[in-house]
Scaffold this active site. Structure first.
Site, PDB file in Angstrom:
ATOM      1  N   GLU A 167       0.819  -1.236   0.000  1.00 36.34           N
ATOM      2  CA  GLU A 167       0.000   0.000   0.000  1.00 36.34           C
ATOM      3  C   GLU A 167       0.853   1.286   0.000  1.00 36.34           C
ATOM      4  OE1 GLU A 167      -1.974  -3.052   0.270  1.00 36.34           O
ATOM      5  OE2 GLU A 167      -3.482  -1.466   0.194  1.00 36.34           O
ATOM      6  N   ARG A 217       2.527  -8.820   4.105  1.00 42.46           N
ATOM      7  CA  ARG A 217       1.598  -8.290   3.098  1.00 42.46           C
ATOM      8  C   ARG A 217       2.418  -7.733   1.945  1.00 42.46           C
ATOM      9  NH1 ARG A 217      -3.867  -4.886   4.074  1.00 42.46           N
ATOM     10  NH2 ARG A 217      -4.608  -5.051   1.950  1.00 42.46           N
ATOM     11  N   HIS A 255      -1.633   3.915  -1.672  1.00 36.54           N
ATOM     12  CA  HIS A 255      -2.704   4.869  -1.342  1.00 36.54           C
ATOM     13  C   HIS A 255      -2.709   6.055  -2.300  1.00 36.54           C
ATOM     14  CE1 HIS A 255      -4.238   2.733   1.998  1.00 36.54           C
ATOM     15  NE2 HIS A 255      -3.155   2.846   2.731  1.00 36.54           N
ATOM     16  N   GLN A 342     -18.665   4.974   3.314  1.00 35.67           N
ATOM     17  CA  GLN A 342     -19.181   6.214   3.912  1.00 35.67           C
ATOM     18  C   GLN A 342     -19.117   6.252   5.436  1.00 35.67           C
ATOM     19  OE1 GLN A 342     -22.893   7.744   2.219  1.00 35.67           O
ATOM     20  NE2 GLN A 342     -22.403   6.645   0.365  1.00 35.67           N
TER      21      GLN A 342
HETATM   22  P1  NAP Z   1     -27.152  17.284  -2.218  1.00 30.63           P
HETATM   23  O1  NAP Z   1     -25.882  16.557  -2.078  1.00 30.63           O
HETATM   24  O2  NAP Z   1     -27.551  18.257  -1.171  1.00 30.63           O
HETATM   25  O3  NAP Z   1     -27.069  18.037  -3.617  1.00 30.63           O
HETATM   26  C1  NAP Z   1     -28.079  18.854  -4.103  1.00 30.63           C
HETATM   27  C2  NAP Z   1     -27.559  19.664  -5.282  1.00 30.63           C
HETATM   28  O4  NAP Z   1     -28.590  20.520  -5.725  1.00 30.63           O
HETATM   29  C3  NAP Z   1     -26.381  20.522  -4.937  1.00 30.63           C
HETATM   30  O5  NAP Z   1     -25.441  20.381  -5.987  1.00 30.63           O
HETATM   31  C4  NAP Z   1     -26.933  21.944  -4.888  1.00 30.63           C
HETATM   32  O6  NAP Z   1     -25.819  22.645  -5.321  1.00 30.63           O
HETATM   33  C5  NAP Z   1     -28.135  21.871  -5.810  1.00 30.63           C
HETATM   34  N1  NAP Z   1     -29.258  22.718  -5.378  1.00 30.63           N
HETATM   35  C6  NAP Z   1     -29.789  22.837  -4.146  1.00 30.63           C
HETATM   36  N2  NAP Z   1     -30.818  23.695  -4.156  1.00 30.63           N
HETATM   37  C7  NAP Z   1     -30.943  24.138  -5.420  1.00 30.63           C
HETATM   38  C8  NAP Z   1     -31.819  25.067  -6.060  1.00 30.63           C
HETATM   39  N3  NAP Z   1     -32.774  25.710  -5.389  1.00 30.63           N
HETATM   40  N4  NAP Z   1     -31.641  25.305  -7.359  1.00 30.63           N
HETATM   41  C9  NAP Z   1     -30.679  24.665  -8.061  1.00 30.63           C
HETATM   42  N5  NAP Z   1     -29.819  23.792  -7.505  1.00 30.63           N
HETATM   43  C10 NAP Z   1     -29.948  23.532  -6.212  1.00 30.63           C
HETATM   44  O7  NAP Z   1     -28.357  16.292  -2.375  1.00 30.63           O
HETATM   45  P2  NAP Z   1     -28.539  15.044  -3.306  1.00 30.63           P
HETATM   46  O8  NAP Z   1     -27.595  15.037  -4.446  1.00 30.63           O
HETATM   47  O9  NAP Z   1     -29.979  15.067  -3.612  1.00 30.63           O
HETATM   48  O10 NAP Z   1     -28.190  13.838  -2.364  1.00 30.63           O
HETATM   49  C11 NAP Z   1     -28.961  13.566  -1.189  1.00 30.63           C
HETATM   50  C12 NAP Z   1     -28.107  12.890  -0.148  1.00 30.63           C
HETATM   51  O11 NAP Z   1     -27.733  11.603  -0.547  1.00 30.63           O
HETATM   52  C13 NAP Z   1     -26.847  13.659   0.119  1.00 30.63           C
HETATM   53  O12 NAP Z   1     -26.538  13.613   1.488  1.00 30.63           O
HETATM   54  C14 NAP Z   1     -25.821  12.893  -0.633  1.00 30.63           C
HETATM   55  O13 NAP Z   1     -24.518  13.048  -0.077  1.00 30.63           O
HETATM   56  C15 NAP Z   1     -26.333  11.470  -0.498  1.00 30.63           C
HETATM   57  N6  NAP Z   1     -25.820  10.691  -1.611  1.00 30.63           N
HETATM   58  C16 NAP Z   1     -24.554  10.239  -1.518  1.00 30.63           C
HETATM   59  C17 NAP Z   1     -24.029   9.528  -2.554  1.00 30.63           C
HETATM   60  C18 NAP Z   1     -22.634   8.991  -2.451  1.00 30.63           C
HETATM   61  O14 NAP Z   1     -22.161   8.362  -3.353  1.00 30.63           O
HETATM   62  N7  NAP Z   1     -21.933   9.206  -1.377  1.00 30.63           N
HETATM   63  C19 NAP Z   1     -24.755   9.289  -3.691  1.00 30.63           C
HETATM   64  C20 NAP Z   1     -26.051   9.773  -3.764  1.00 30.63           C
HETATM   65  C21 NAP Z   1     -26.577  10.487  -2.717  1.00 30.63           C
HETATM   66  P3  NAP Z   1     -25.773  24.179  -5.686  1.00 30.63           P
HETATM   67  O15 NAP Z   1     -26.495  24.850  -4.557  1.00 30.63           O
HETATM   68  O16 NAP Z   1     -24.344  24.527  -5.774  1.00 30.63           O
HETATM   69  O17 NAP Z   1     -26.412  24.310  -7.008  1.00 30.63           O
HETATM   70 FE1  SF4 Z   2     -17.796   0.463   5.008  1.00 28.38          FE
HETATM   71 FE2  SF4 Z   2     -20.092  -0.542   5.824  1.00 28.38          FE
HETATM   72 FE3  SF4 Z   2     -19.983   0.813   3.523  1.00 28.38          FE
HETATM   73 FE4  SF4 Z   2     -18.905  -1.620   3.763  1.00 28.38          FE
HETATM   74  S1  SF4 Z   2     -21.066  -1.087   3.889  1.00 28.38           S
HETATM   75  S2  SF4 Z   2     -17.950   0.137   2.816  1.00 28.38           S
HETATM   76  S3  SF4 Z   2     -18.131  -1.549   5.842  1.00 28.38           S
HETATM   77  S4  SF4 Z   2     -19.610   1.629   5.577  1.00 28.38           S
END
Ligand code: NAP
Ligand code: SF4
Length: 676
Positions: A167, A217, A255, A342
């Site tokens: 790593e 490893r 990494h 996450q």
């Molecule tokens: P989000 O992460 O809060 O993103 C919403 C997007 O909409 C932002 O880019 C925001 O950016 C834009 N926005 C907000 N209000 C707006 C408005 N009035 N007009 C135009 N644009 C606006 O929410 P989400 O994408 O719906 O995701 C929901 C949750 O699920 C989040 O916590 C996210 O992290 C999680 N999630 C995580 C993953 C992952 O892979 N980790 C994948 C999917 C979802 P601007 O204000 O800059 O435009």
């Molecule tokens: Fe980590 Fe749990 Fe997501 Fe697996 S499911 S990657 S252990 S948070």
């Protein structure tokens, strides 16, 4: 009937140590040791997994000296007075019938403190600090510190140690020409570069005797320019075998490598061809790692002859009983790790206690009470997404009589949408797991129609939990009602065919996922093609023509012109995931997705989406606009119940849409379910 996983459950003898199966719980940094009463908590964490049949476990990395700490407040094992703490871990594991190795990890130039050292004073691209070059007497001292650390681990009654040689950590930095520019006996030729690894193993073996397990490893693929060649890796493995290694574990990628190796977008068991290749060159056992998260995958790796054991780390956060469930042929009851990072790596990289998105009890084994409720209650949970599923299961596990209401005709909510995003198909496992467990615990399901406040009132529930989730936000943009506009829920649930030019409004987690969905080619036909495309697109050379196993990546085909827009400055996907967002962005860039920041949305009409960026108005001539502008809570039922003077608990997106994420939703569901 024959066992479905005969290779996984075949015993293995490592010298005098008998292992009942071929499953290793790989090293994970959890930060549990750093908490109050941390060694007892760490012992409880490992003991729960040992009781459930893991053959061999490896602790998180422990530094052999002060320079070899990961960070200032992380521990080392250097002095006899540190041994009693470790005995709390080994006693807990041995009492539970398990075996455990302590990993010795010297980070070298990856250290997050001011004493960091390396073979040469070359800064790592992922570290702001420049390391100091080790003097040759300090290298001798470092070897002695590894030996001393191993002896102390032996005193603490560990069954062996794992020497971390992959790593991109210190030993790996000595091995690779890109980080070792020395001209003394520790650098230059391959023989000199591997001297540190061989001396550590030779002297440690001499000190600890024959029966102590020495796992090494080995970095099978460095995945960095100027990494080791395959010939060097084979020569190293053969020399280490002679020097006294008992078993090899595999390491894939440094990494700092820009190739994802464990994210959910990496195909299952993607790297086991590399352990299979080395296995043909050595005569001691080798363990395969990375992206093995089901018993079927582990069984296939062993049956194909690609390894002698399989290591899983995150799957044991997701389900401590993975092994016993696989052994009892209950794979459907396994809570599968979905590779999201996450609640584990994303937290660890922020120096917060590790847990798991799908199992919030991970690393809180001593705190979360699963004992039966004193008074079983009649409980309604409304909403069958991640929060509702988790709440219903936790409540049912404590003995409550639970009814789960879901307006759609199947459970899963947002996870059903996530599961169709390329690389996220594992999210379906979470829905499968919760559904299976709810059935086992006789939870009553009411699917296919929304429940009303009056219906809930008629049932006289003792407790009602509202987990009705979210609805897409409707931003105030002229023309948002134009037929070319679709929101992400309509897109992912109905999957209509969209045009060749698309604008996405909102570049959060969902905007990024939608871009990935729209930019992806048709799914590869089988796992072999999926693996080949992954290696080609990311530039991994399975023939090892170049050191580091890199080759020129094949351009990813562009399916569409996609504009991913956000109002804020900076890169898209801010807050999506510390350890995964970079790979998301790189994939989108490789597929030709254009990122537009500081966008002002002016209007949507037949021509497309008109925006203003940097004071300049421009028309994005698009066929469709996908609204991913965040969420609003869907919680009308809370007010309707209040009007009937009925109290309820609200969780997940229904409680707070702004700070919604699946980690919070599942954790809240579990907390409320356990507290009823
Ligand atoms: P989000 O992460 O809060 O993103 C919403 C997007 O909409 C932002 O880019 C925001 O950016 C834009 N926005 C907000 N209000 C707006 C408005 N009035 N007009 C135009 N644009 C606006 O929410 P989400 O994408 O719906 O995701 C929901 C949750 O699920 C989040 O916590 C996210 O992290 C999680 N999630 C995580 C993953 C992952 O892979 N980790 C994948 C999917 C979802 P601007 O204000 O800059 O435009
Ligand atoms: Fe980590 Fe749990 Fe997501 Fe697996 S499911 S990657 S252990 S948070």
């Amino acid at each position: 009937m024959s066992h479905p996983y005969p290779h996984l459950f075949q015993p293995l003898d490592l010298g005098s140590t008998h292992l009942p199966n071929r499953i290793v719980m790989g090293s994970m940094h959890t930060l549990l040791e750093e908490t109050d009463d941390g060694f007892n908590k760490t012992g409880a964490f490992f003991a729960e997994r040992a009781r459930n049949g893991v053959a061999l476990m490896v602790t998180g990395g422990v530094g052999p000296n002060q320079q070899g700490r990961l960070a200032d407040d992380e521990h080392t094992l250097e002095h006899p007075d540190q041994v009693p703490n470790h005995q709390l871990i080994t006693k807990a594991v041995h009492d539970a019938g398990g075996k455990i190795l302590m990993q010795i990890l010297h980070p070298g130039r990856y250290g997050q403190h001011d004493k960091l050292v390396a073979p040469s004073a070359i800064r790592a691209p992922i570290n702001k600090r420049v390391p100091r070059e080790l003097a040759s007497n300090e290298i001798e001292q470092t070897i002695e510190d590894f030996v001393n650390c191993s002896l102390l681990a032996q005193q603490a009654k560990y069954d062996g140690v794992e020497i971390m040689g992959s790593e991109g950590y210190l030993i790996n930095q000595f091995l690779a020409p890109c980080t070792n520019k020395r001209s003394d006996q520790w650098g230059g030729s391959a023989e000199n570069r591997m001297r540190l690894a061989i001396e550590i193993i030779t002297r440690t073996r001499a000190a600890v005797g024959e029966d102590f397990i020495l796992m090494y490893r080995i970095s099978l693929l460095d995945l960095v320019e100027g990494g080791s060649s395959w010939a060097d890796t084979v020569a190293l493995a053969q020399a280490l075998e002679k020097a006294g290694v008992t078993i090899f574990n595999s390491g894939i990628g440094w990494h700092e490598s820009r190739i994802p190796t464990i994210a959910h977008s990496v195909p299952a068991a993607a790297w086991t061809w590399a352990s299979g290749k080395l296995r043909r060159e050595i005569s001691i056992p080798i363990i395969a790692t990375n992206r093995i998260n089901t018993p079927e995958q582990g069984e296939t790796v062993l049956a194909n002859g690609d390894a002698d054991m399989v290591s899983m780390a995150r799957p044991f956060l997701a389900d401590p009983a993975f092994v016993s469930k696989a052994q009892n042929n209950q794979a459907d009851a396994i809570n599968t790790c979905i590779g999201c990072n996450q609640a584990c790596l994303d937290l660890i990289f922020r120096h917060q206690l590790c847990s798991c998105m799908v199992n919030p009890r991970a690393c809180r084994e001593t705190e979360i009470d699963l004992s039966p409720a004193a008074i079983p209650k009649k409980v309604a949970v409304v909403g069958g997404g991640p929060a509702g599923l988790s709440c219903a299961l936790s409540a049912a596990e404590r003995g409550h009589e639970v009814t789960l209401y879901e307006a759609a005709d199947r459970l899963g909510g947002q996870f059903n949408m996530a599961a169709i995003i390329p690389g996220k198909s594992d999210y379906a496992h979470t829905v499968r797991y919760f559904s299976h467990q709810l059935e086992q615990l006789n939870v009553t399901l009411s699917l296919g129609a929304p429940v009303t406040a009056e219906e809930l009132q008629q049932q006289h529930f003792d407790e009602i939990v509202i987990a009705t989730g979210v609805t897409p936000r409707t931003p105030e943009i002229p023309g948002l009602d134009h037929p070319k506009v679709i929101n992400y829920q309509q897109l992912l649930q109905q999957q209509p065919v969209l045009g060749k030019r698309i604008a996405i409004i909102g570049a959060g987690g969902i905007g990024m996922d939608v871009a990935e969905y729209l930019a992806a080619p048709a799914e590869p036909v089988d796992s072999t093609e999926s693996l080949r495309s992954f290696m080609d697109y990311w530039g991994v050379d399975q023939n090892f023509s170049n050191p580091g196993a890199l080759k020129e990546p094949t351009p990813m085909p562009e399916q569409r012109a996609i504009f991913l827009c956000q109002r804020q400055p900076g890169l898209p996907g801010k807050g999506v995931g510390l350890t995964t967002a970079w790979a998301h962005r790189l994939t989108l860039q490789k597929r030709g997705v254009q990122f537009l920041a500081e966008v002002e949305y002016l209007k949507i009409d037949d021509q497309g989406l008109t925006i203003r960026v940097d004071g300049q108005q421009q028309l994005l001539e698009v066929d469709h606009v996908v609204n991913c502008a965040g969420q609003e809570s869907r919680n009308d039922l809370v007010n309707e119940l209040a009007a009937l003077r009925i109290n309820c608990h609200t969780i997940g997106g229904a409680k707070d849409a702004d700070k919604l994420n699946a980690v919070r939703a599942i954790r809240e569901g579990s907390e409320v379910g356990l507290a009823l």
